[in-house]
Every structure is written in C-alpha cells, then in structure tokens.
Design a protein around this motif. Structure first.
Motif, PDB file in Angstrom:
ATOM      1  N   VAL A   1       8.270  11.174 -17.901  1.00 44.04           N
ATOM      2  CA  VAL A   1       8.678  10.006 -17.106  1.00 44.04           C
ATOM      3  C   VAL A   1       8.467  10.294 -15.623  1.00 44.04           C
ATOM      4  N   MET A   2       8.438   9.216 -14.837  1.00 42.31           N
ATOM      5  CA  MET A   2       8.243   9.358 -13.387  1.00 42.31           C
ATOM      6  C   MET A   2       9.534   9.824 -12.702  1.00 42.31           C
ATOM      7  N   GLY A   3       9.509   9.838 -11.395  1.00 40.81           N
ATOM      8  CA  GLY A   3      10.714  10.238 -10.652  1.00 40.81           C
ATOM      9  C   GLY A   3      10.413  11.142  -9.480  1.00 40.81           C
ATOM     10  N   ARG A   4       9.145  11.549  -9.389  1.00 41.01           N
ATOM     11  CA  ARG A   4       8.715  12.466  -8.338  1.00 41.01           C
ATOM     12  C   ARG A   4       9.544  13.752  -8.353  1.00 41.01           C
ATOM     13  N   TYR A   5      10.247  14.101  -7.284  1.00 44.53           N
ATOM     14  CA  TYR A   5      10.926  15.403  -7.243  1.00 44.53           C
ATOM     15  C   TYR A   5      12.388  15.317  -7.703  1.00 44.53           C
TER      16      TYR A   5
ATOM     17  N   GLY B   1       3.992   6.835 -17.363  1.00 46.76           N
ATOM     18  CA  GLY B   1       3.270   6.434 -16.161  1.00 46.76           C
ATOM     19  C   GLY B   1       3.726   5.115 -15.552  1.00 46.76           C
ATOM     20  N   HIS B   2       2.747   4.329 -15.139  1.00 51.05           N
ATOM     21  CA  HIS B   2       3.045   3.108 -14.380  1.00 51.05           C
ATOM     22  C   HIS B   2       3.638   1.985 -15.218  1.00 51.05           C
ATOM     23  N   LEU B   3       3.687   2.179 -16.547  1.00 54.60           N
ATOM     24  CA  LEU B   3       4.370   1.174 -17.366  1.00 54.60           C
ATOM     25  C   LEU B   3       5.822   1.043 -16.907  1.00 54.60           C
ATOM     26  N   GLN B   4       6.366   2.154 -16.364  1.00 54.09           N
ATOM     27  CA  GLN B   4       7.759   2.131 -15.908  1.00 54.09           C
ATOM     28  C   GLN B   4       7.955   1.259 -14.673  1.00 54.09           C
ATOM     29  N   ARG B   5       6.868   0.992 -13.959  1.00 59.93           N
ATOM     30  CA  ARG B   5       6.986   0.195 -12.729  1.00 59.93           C
ATOM     31  C   ARG B   5       6.623  -1.270 -12.943  1.00 59.93           C
ATOM     32  N   GLY B   6       6.001  -1.550 -14.107  1.00 64.21           N
ATOM     33  CA  GLY B   6       5.536  -2.913 -14.335  1.00 64.21           C
ATOM     34  C   GLY B   6       6.577  -3.776 -15.027  1.00 64.21           C
TER      35      GLY B   6
ATOM     36  N   ALA C   1      10.722  15.191 -16.913  1.00 63.12           N
ATOM     37  CA  ALA C   1      10.440  14.537 -15.633  1.00 63.12           C
ATOM     38  C   ALA C   1       9.099  15.035 -15.125  1.00 63.12           C
ATOM     39  N   GLU C   2       8.335  14.160 -14.479  1.00 60.79           N
ATOM     40  CA  GLU C   2       7.010  14.589 -13.991  1.00 60.79           C
ATOM     41  C   GLU C   2       7.124  15.748 -12.998  1.00 60.79           C
ATOM     42  N   GLY C   3       8.298  15.886 -12.377  1.00 63.46           N
ATOM     43  CA  GLY C   3       8.485  16.956 -11.391  1.00 63.46           C
ATOM     44  C   GLY C   3       9.127  18.209 -11.983  1.00 63.46           C
TER      45      GLY C   3
ATOM     46  N   GLU D   1       0.960  13.856  -2.685  1.00 68.17           N
ATOM     47  CA  GLU D   1       0.418  14.475  -3.901  1.00 68.17           C
ATOM     48  C   GLU D   1       0.843  13.652  -5.120  1.00 68.17           C
ATOM     49  N   ARG D   2      -0.001  13.670  -6.162  1.00 68.90           N
ATOM     50  CA  ARG D   2       0.320  12.940  -7.394  1.00 68.90           C
ATOM     51  C   ARG D   2       0.668  13.930  -8.479  1.00 68.90           C
ATOM     52  N   LEU D   3       1.805  13.667  -9.132  1.00 71.16           N
ATOM     53  CA  LEU D   3       2.278  14.570 -10.172  1.00 71.16           C
ATOM     54  C   LEU D   3       1.818  14.100 -11.548  1.00 71.16           C
TER      55      LEU D   3
ATOM     56  N   LYS E   1      13.919   0.711  -1.787  1.00 73.74           N
ATOM     57  CA  LYS E   1      13.279   0.355  -3.043  1.00 73.74           C
ATOM     58  C   LYS E   1      12.712   1.588  -3.683  1.00 73.74           C
ATOM     59  N   THR E   2      13.031   1.854  -4.919  1.00 70.70           N
ATOM     60  CA  THR E   2      12.324   2.897  -5.662  1.00 70.70           C
ATOM     61  C   THR E   2      12.791   2.919  -7.106  1.00 70.70           C
ATOM     62  N   ILE E   3      11.854   3.157  -8.005  1.00 71.01           N
ATOM     63  CA  ILE E   3      12.289   3.378  -9.385  1.00 71.01           C
ATOM     64  C   ILE E   3      12.898   4.772  -9.508  1.00 71.01           C
ATOM     65  N   ASP E   4      12.582   5.658  -8.551  1.00 70.67           N
ATOM     66  CA  ASP E   4      12.980   7.067  -8.663  1.00 70.67           C
ATOM     67  C   ASP E   4      14.468   7.300  -8.393  1.00 70.67           C
ATOM     68  N   ASN E   5      15.120   6.346  -7.707  1.00 68.20           N
ATOM     69  CA  ASN E   5      16.541   6.439  -7.328  1.00 68.20           C
ATOM     70  C   ASN E   5      16.824   7.609  -6.396  1.00 68.20           C
TER      71      ASN E   5
ATOM     72  N   VAL F   1       0.866  -1.179   0.000  1.00 70.45           N
ATOM     73  CA  VAL F   1       0.000   0.000   0.000  1.00 70.45           C
ATOM     74  C   VAL F   1       0.901   1.226   0.000  1.00 70.45           C
ATOM     75  N   ASN F   2       0.402   2.268  -0.627  1.00 68.80           N
ATOM     76  CA  ASN F   2       1.174   3.493  -0.777  1.00 68.80           C
ATOM     77  C   ASN F   2       0.467   4.584  -0.003  1.00 68.80           C
ATOM     78  N   ARG F   3       0.712   4.646   1.312  1.00 71.83           N
ATOM     79  CA  ARG F   3       0.022   5.635   2.125  1.00 71.83           C
ATOM     80  C   ARG F   3       1.032   6.543   2.791  1.00 71.83           C
TER      81      ARG F   3
HETATM   82  O1  F6P Z   1       7.790   6.740  -6.186  1.00 72.10           O
HETATM   83  C1  F6P Z   1       7.491   5.941  -7.274  1.00 72.10           C
HETATM   84  C2  F6P Z   1       6.439   6.577  -8.134  1.00 72.10           C
HETATM   85  O2  F6P Z   1       6.208   5.731  -9.245  1.00 72.10           O
HETATM   86  C3  F6P Z   1       6.753   7.991  -8.595  1.00 72.10           C
HETATM   87  O3  F6P Z   1       7.678   8.026  -9.642  1.00 72.10           O
HETATM   88  C4  F6P Z   1       5.384   8.496  -8.952  1.00 72.10           C
HETATM   89  O4  F6P Z   1       5.288   9.893  -8.842  1.00 72.10           O
HETATM   90  C5  F6P Z   1       4.508   7.843  -7.908  1.00 72.10           C
HETATM   91  O5  F6P Z   1       5.219   6.708  -7.432  1.00 72.10           O
HETATM   92  C6  F6P Z   1       3.168   7.405  -8.405  1.00 72.10           C
HETATM   93  O6  F6P Z   1       2.448   6.908  -7.330  1.00 72.10           O
HETATM   94  P1  F6P Z   1       1.077   6.118  -7.470  1.00 72.10           P
HETATM   95  O7  F6P Z   1       1.430   4.686  -7.816  1.00 72.10           O
HETATM   96  O8  F6P Z   1       0.473   6.247  -6.127  1.00 72.10           O
HETATM   97  O9  F6P Z   1       0.294   6.734  -8.559  1.00 72.10           O
END
Ligand code: F6P
Length: 360
Positions: free
Chosen positions: A181-185, A283-288, A234-236, A256-258, A137-141, A75-77
């Motif tokens: 692409v993702m990466g948050r901040y 988006g989430h294709l990068q995490r799958g 970058a999304e940020g 917050e979601r970017l 763990k993170t794709i964002d590094n 869960v992502n809380r």
């Molecule tokens: O921290 C990993 C990440 O994929 C970020 O790159 C992205 O901003 C965020 O999680 C997306 O989160 P969620 O899966 O909650 O949409």
C-alpha cells in the motif's frame, strides 16, 4: 478585517479523493459571502499562464462532491522555484512570475489545497507577500499539525476491500499474499487497512522489520491450523539494516518514487517458509474513485473553514482537524515535518496484543 472581493483556489501535489468537495465548499461559501472565486489550474502553474484560470460559480461545482480527482488539475513537483519559466515574452523566475500574476489578476487571497510539498511552496509565497490559507490533503495522513486529512479514509477503505478479496484466494490456495500500500514514509494506510482487513503481519516504515521474525510468526499460524497468511506492506517499509525500495530516484523538481517493498519481502518469505507467495501492489487505485462519506464531510468542513479564515484575515495558516474542532495552525509549524505513526499509538499496541506481527 481585510476587504476580500476575489480569491483564487488551486490544488497541488498528488490528487486525493475529496479535493473536489473542498473546491465545491469554497465556491459555495465564498459566493454566498459575496466573494468571486477564480479556479487556478495545475497548482501554481495556473498563475503563470493567464489562460489557465477561470471563474468558478456554484453552477460550475454542481455534482462534483462525489467525484475523485480535481476539476482544476494538479502537478506533483518537488520544487517549482528551481525551474525558470519560458513564455513567449521571455524567461521568468517562477516566484516573480507568480507574484506578478497574482497582482495582475487582482486576487485578494489564495486557498492552496495540497500536501506537504504544496504547503511548503505556499508558505514560501506567503513569506513573499501572498495572503493565503492552506488546506491539508493527502491519502498518506502524514501532514503534521492535523489529526486527519481527507483522502485517507477512502484509501484505507479501498485497501481494506482489497485485503478482504485477497483473503479468499489466499485461503483457497494456502498461500502467503502480500499487499503493498501507499503512504510514502509513514505507515498510516498500512496500519489502518491492515487492522481493518485482519492482516497477520503489517510492515510499516516506522518499524524496520526482520523477515525471519515475520516468517516465524506465519509458521506459528500454520501450526495453529491457519494455512494461509496476509501481509500488508507499506511502500516505505524496509528490512532492519536495509534500504527503502525505490523505483525512481529523486531528480530536479521530482520526489523519489517508492515501490517494490512487497516483492522484496515476499521473495524472502517464500524462501524462508517454503510456501507459495504472491504480491499485489495497489498503487494509484488507492487515490482514485469517489471519496467516502467521511472524506466528503471532512473536505467540506476544510473548504468552509478556509473561506472563514480568509474573511477574517488569518493568512499564513493551515486549516487543521483537532477533533471536535477545526483550528488554524501556522504554516511555519507544519512544513518540513512529517507525522509518523507513534510507536505507542493504541491501534498499533492493540494489533500487537492481538498477535499481529510487525517483524520486530
Ligand atoms: O503522497 C501520496 C502518494 O500517493 C504516495 O502515497 C505515493 O508514494 C506517491 O504519492 C506517488 O506519487 P506519484 O503519483 O507521483 O506516483
């Protein structure tokens, strides 16, 4: 040395390719050391409800090395401490309930695999008395204290392939193509995928951009005969003096979601250059999908090291990659900090020297 007979393992936060490889390494190394492993589902929530945990044997983890996601769920809380827990037996304070269940399950220690949010929660529980070790763990590094995390290489590889594909269609239509692409901040994914994919401009959160300068660099390309361009955003990323592109504001328990940075920049670039622009959000294709070989091996190393730290009573630490070694770093030094791309990073400098625009 503490006597360790039974440990729990959980995954928290957004998933990243390689989580299952860590779980597999934990189960195999711990079992070989005579330790029973309990898989706890859905992050710390699995410690709240007794039916949400199970023994994991080597047989249970056969074949998961190459699987994305996590067999334990996640869960992502933002802050679980903020929410009370409703059970048939009444309402509980989240932290109290986790501590109580940790004792009831007769666990000797916990391995918490997660990003900055999960590691911060783990640190709180460590301070409350749970002997635990964190695995980053993170794709964002962007986790402070470790040079790399599993998941990042897979995300960069996917984004690079996407950029390769966009090159051919961009060239055919003489368009400007933007890839978000993702990466948050942090701009790690954008920078690495941008360089690996041969992008013409790379916009990262660490360097607010001037869209006129990006447009100027793309026009200069055109004058040299290159009639299409690829911009990785970058999304940020945000314009100088502008704000982050946010699709959902933070609210209790949720970060917050970017999103929308590429569209914002693309609309402006189209106006300034007069060229057709299109944008794609990966988006989430990068995490799958399956983790790369690099992520599988890093994740396996992290899992083995986490068990070693537990057996040696090195609690309150995070396994960190300090090539060529894995070292324990106190969680207290990691939480609350973000590892951004340093402006003197050699890859960034090289990209600049090669003519890539960062919009500054
Ligand atoms: O921290 C990993 C990440 O994929 C970020 O790159 C992205 O901003 C965020 O999680 C997306 O989160 P969620 O899966 O909650 O949409």
């Amino acid at each position: 040395m503490p006597t360790i007979k039974k440990i729990g393992v959980l995954t928290g936060g957004g998933d990243a390719p390689g989580l299952n490889a860590v779980i597999r390494a934990v189960v195999k190394t711990a079992t070989n050391a005579g330790v029973t492993v309990i898989g706890i589902e859905d992050s710390f929530d699995g410690l709240i409800y007794p039916e949400r945990s199970r023994v994991l044997t080597p047989r249970d983890v056969t074949g998961i090395l190459r699987l994305g996601g996590t067999i334990l769920g996640t869960v992502n809380r933002g802050d679980p401490f903020a929410e009370p827990i409703e059970t048939p037996k009444g309402t509980f304070n989240y932290a109290d309930r986790v501590l109580e269940m940790f004792q009831q399950m007769e666990l000797d220690a916990l391995i918490c695999i997660g990003g900055d949010g999960t590691l911060a929660i783990a640190h709180e529980f460590y301070k409350k008395g749970i002997p635990l070790v964190g695995v980053p763990k993170t794709i964002d590094n962007d986790i402070y204290g470790t040079t790399s995390c599993f998941g990042f290489d897979t995300a960069v590889s996917f984004a690079t392939e996407a950029i390769d594909r966009l090159h051919t269609t961009a060239e055919a239509h003489r368009r400007i193509m933007l890839v978000e692409v993702m990466g948050r901040y942090a701009g790690w994914i954008a920078l690495h995928a941008g360089v690996a994919g041969g992008a013409d401009a790379i916009l990262i959160p660490e360097i607010p951009y001037d869209v006129a300068k990006v447009a100027e660099s793309l026009r200069a390309r055109e004058e040299r005969g290159a009639r299409f361009s690829i911009v990785v955003v970058a999304e940020g990323a945000r314009p100088i003096g502008g704000s982050l592109s946010v699709v959902e504001e933070a609210h209790i328990g949720h970060a917050e979601r970017l999103g929308g940075a590429a569209k914002l920049c693309g609309d402006e670039l189209g106006r300034l250059t007069g060229k057709e622009t299109r944008h794609v959000v990966l988006g989430h294709l990068q995490r799958g999908g399956a983790p790369t070989a690099f992520d599988r091996t890093l994740a396996t190393r992290f899992g083995g090291k986490a068990v070693e730290l537990i057996l040696h009573g090195q609690f309150g630490k995070m396994v960190a990659n300090h090539p060529p070694d894995l070292v324990p770093v106190p969680l207290g030094e990691v939480v609350g900090r973000t590892k951004l791309v340093p402006l003197d990073y050699d890859l960034l400098q090289t990209a600049r020297m090669m003519g890539v625009s960062f919009g500054d």
